[in-house]
Motif scaffolding. Sequence first.
Motif, PDB file in Angstrom:
ATOM      1  N   ARG A   1      31.158  31.829  41.398  1.00 48.96           N
ATOM      2  CA  ARG A   1      31.798  32.526  40.307  1.00 48.96           C
ATOM      3  C   ARG A   1      33.064  31.565  39.952  1.00 48.96           C
ATOM      4  O   ARG A   1      33.608  31.066  40.658  1.00 48.96           O
ATOM      5  CB  ARG A   1      32.441  33.763  40.855  1.00 48.96           C
ATOM      6  N   LEU A   2      32.889  31.562  38.688  1.00 46.45           N
ATOM      7  CA  LEU A   2      34.080  30.479  37.909  1.00 46.45           C
ATOM      8  C   LEU A   2      35.310  31.618  37.811  1.00 46.45           C
ATOM      9  O   LEU A   2      35.297  32.699  38.091  1.00 46.45           O
ATOM     10  CB  LEU A   2      33.578  30.119  36.466  1.00 46.45           C
ATOM     11  N   LEU A   3      36.438  30.830  37.673  1.00 46.57           N
ATOM     12  CA  LEU A   3      37.800  31.586  37.576  1.00 46.57           C
ATOM     13  C   LEU A   3      37.829  32.389  36.448  1.00 46.57           C
ATOM     14  O   LEU A   3      38.383  33.329  36.255  1.00 46.57           O
ATOM     15  CB  LEU A   3      39.029  30.628  37.708  1.00 46.57           C
ATOM     16  N   SER A   4      36.962  32.140  35.287  1.00 44.26           N
ATOM     17  CA  SER A   4      36.731  32.839  34.109  1.00 44.26           C
ATOM     18  C   SER A   4      35.840  34.182  34.276  1.00 44.26           C
ATOM     19  O   SER A   4      35.966  35.039  33.464  1.00 44.26           O
ATOM     20  CB  SER A   4      36.051  31.976  32.870  1.00 44.26           C
ATOM     21  N   ARG A   5      35.121  34.278  35.435  1.00 41.72           N
ATOM     22  CA  ARG A   5      34.347  35.351  35.841  1.00 41.72           C
ATOM     23  C   ARG A   5      34.531  36.055  37.298  1.00 41.72           C
ATOM     24  O   ARG A   5      33.612  35.876  38.045  1.00 41.72           O
ATOM     25  CB  ARG A   5      32.971  34.897  35.775  1.00 41.72           C
ATOM     26  N   PRO A   6      35.571  36.184  37.822  1.00 42.79           N
ATOM     27  CA  PRO A   6      36.103  36.294  39.075  1.00 42.79           C
ATOM     28  C   PRO A   6      35.650  37.745  39.330  1.00 42.79           C
ATOM     29  O   PRO A   6      35.551  38.733  38.863  1.00 42.79           O
ATOM     30  CB  PRO A   6      37.699  36.405  39.303  1.00 42.79           C
ATOM     31  N   VAL A   7      35.183  37.892  40.768  1.00 40.75           N
ATOM     32  CA  VAL A   7      34.758  39.263  41.160  1.00 40.75           C
ATOM     33  C   VAL A   7      35.235  39.515  42.633  1.00 40.75           C
ATOM     34  O   VAL A   7      35.463  38.422  43.614  1.00 40.75           O
ATOM     35  CB  VAL A   7      33.122  39.306  41.366  1.00 40.75           C
ATOM     36  N   MET A   8      35.679  40.646  42.889  1.00 41.35           N
ATOM     37  CA  MET A   8      36.211  41.032  44.140  1.00 41.35           C
ATOM     38  C   MET A   8      35.131  41.936  44.955  1.00 41.35           C
ATOM     39  O   MET A   8      34.836  42.704  44.561  1.00 41.35           O
ATOM     40  CB  MET A   8      37.619  41.715  44.139  1.00 41.35           C
ATOM     41  N   ILE A   9      34.397  41.395  45.921  1.00 43.40           N
ATOM     42  CA  ILE A   9      33.557  42.012  46.584  1.00 43.40           C
ATOM     43  C   ILE A   9      34.097  42.532  47.759  1.00 43.40           C
ATOM     44  O   ILE A   9      34.523  41.957  48.863  1.00 43.40           O
ATOM     45  CB  ILE A   9      32.428  40.870  47.049  1.00 43.40           C
ATOM     46  N   VAL A  10      33.957  44.067  47.874  1.00 41.09           N
ATOM     47  CA  VAL A  10      34.128  44.755  49.150  1.00 41.09           C
ATOM     48  C   VAL A  10      32.953  45.132  50.083  1.00 41.09           C
ATOM     49  O   VAL A  10      32.440  45.999  49.404  1.00 41.09           O
ATOM     50  CB  VAL A  10      35.127  46.034  48.724  1.00 41.09           C
TER      51      VAL A  10
ATOM     52  N   GLN B   1      36.786  36.743  45.932  1.00 37.41           N
ATOM     53  CA  GLN B   1      36.809  36.997  47.295  1.00 37.41           C
ATOM     54  C   GLN B   1      36.044  37.989  47.577  1.00 37.41           C
ATOM     55  O   GLN B   1      35.375  38.668  47.017  1.00 37.41           O
ATOM     56  CB  GLN B   1      38.259  37.750  47.548  1.00 37.41           C
ATOM     57  N   ILE B   2      35.657  37.861  49.327  1.00 33.03           N
ATOM     58  CA  ILE B   2      34.907  38.900  50.008  1.00 33.03           C
ATOM     59  C   ILE B   2      35.749  39.392  50.879  1.00 33.03           C
ATOM     60  O   ILE B   2      36.559  38.856  51.622  1.00 33.03           O
ATOM     61  CB  ILE B   2      33.804  38.384  50.549  1.00 33.03           C
ATOM     62  N   LEU B   3      35.882  40.834  50.972  1.00 37.22           N
ATOM     63  CA  LEU B   3      36.839  41.573  51.802  1.00 37.22           C
ATOM     64  C   LEU B   3      35.912  42.578  52.852  1.00 37.22           C
ATOM     65  O   LEU B   3      34.781  42.769  52.032  1.00 37.22           O
ATOM     66  CB  LEU B   3      37.840  42.221  51.295  1.00 37.22           C
TER      67      LEU B   3
END
Length: 447
Positions: free
Chosen positions: A127-136, A24-26
């Motif tokens: 990004r794949l589900l196995s390498r998720p990232v939360m971008i803030v 996600q991007i927040l």
Amino acid sequence: MEKFAGRSTEMDFLKEYYDMPGSQILVVYGGRGVGKTELIREFGKGKKSQYYLARACSRREQCCQWGNELRENGISVAKYPDYEELLAASVQDGKTEKQILIIDEFHHMLKGNTDFFEKLAEFQEGRLLSRPVMIVLCTSASGWVENHLVGKIGNRASAIRGFLKVREFDFAGMRSIYPQYGFEDCLCIYAVLGGVPGYWKSFRPELDVRENIIHSLLSREGRLYGEMELYPEQELREPGVYNTILAAMARGFYKLNDIYRHTGFSRAKISVYLKNLMELDLVEKVYSYDTEGRANTQKGIYRIADPYVRFYFRYLFPNRSMLELLSPEAFFDRKIADSFDLYVEEAYRQVCREQMAGEYRIVGEWLGKTGVIDIVASDGQDGVGVGACVWSRAMELRDLEWLLLSMKKARIHSADIRLYCEKGFDDALQQKADQAGIKLLSIGEGR
């Protein structure tokens, strides 16, 4: 997860997105000093995260600075990396735990062009589900986020999954964070600094309000000395024009025509600049509570919304020469002391409104042509409450008589009339209040 003081709602918002599958991007935004960065960093504790503070510089220099920080953390990147390389290096592969990438003051990377966000959206989508990232993406440019960000990035705005505005604390919130201050000191500080924890950190509980103002705002070594002088230059293109308008408002010119007559600027120009100040949450347009007494009601007026800005333009901006010549102690005693209680009055009215907001759905004020009603509250149906507030002195019978006259002009009828004062009520007022069932309240004493 341990709750961050006073920010449980914001923490829950971040956790909700962190627990979602995928990347996600927040966007997290709010005024300077409200605690955005501290909130994000607290949330990132115990999690895999990277942090970068963007600078106001060229794209090439931005990438160079980011790359230098990564290399200092043992991550290998080119001397002049591009955004693709920087993003890939900031989020390591092979991890099933969601990682967090925080980019602070990200508006510096977008105001020139949208290339950064284009690359960021592509990175998030890859990004794949196995390498998720939360971008803030964090920023103090609140007005820019609310009014220009989506237009700037166009269709790519759909990549943003959520927006979180970190607001200033209300008075009750600041009291819970700083219980070491008594009610009166806390209110006086709130009147000067508002609900910005970053400003409160410059004050010391062992000092009284006078000493804290002298130490932090009036002394050259103080953390907040000159803070307001830098802000317009950083955020606004023509600080001289904005300073002129704010100075006029601090002197009591609240209507567009009054500001026009005082400044000499055209009404159209003033309107544009006021709009910009409102986007930065420095100014607000206040509308009267709507009643049947419209013939006696003012149209909207403008006020300085930020307490620190209001304090600066009330006391420091018009007296800069004297501040240079006098000692900080002498300046306070000569230019601030005598009128400070009257200055705090507006903050006291706001705190009283907060009190009534706990019982009523809608809380505002009535702005009459010849007077005001500090508080008008409604339960959304037939229930109406009114209130008058006095901070600078004891409340007298004439204050109640004026309130009743204003209620008549506003054509407001209420069985719930409240008088707020911390310095007591005279005998005649107490007798009248007892007879009429009017409540006499002191917030500091909890009555």
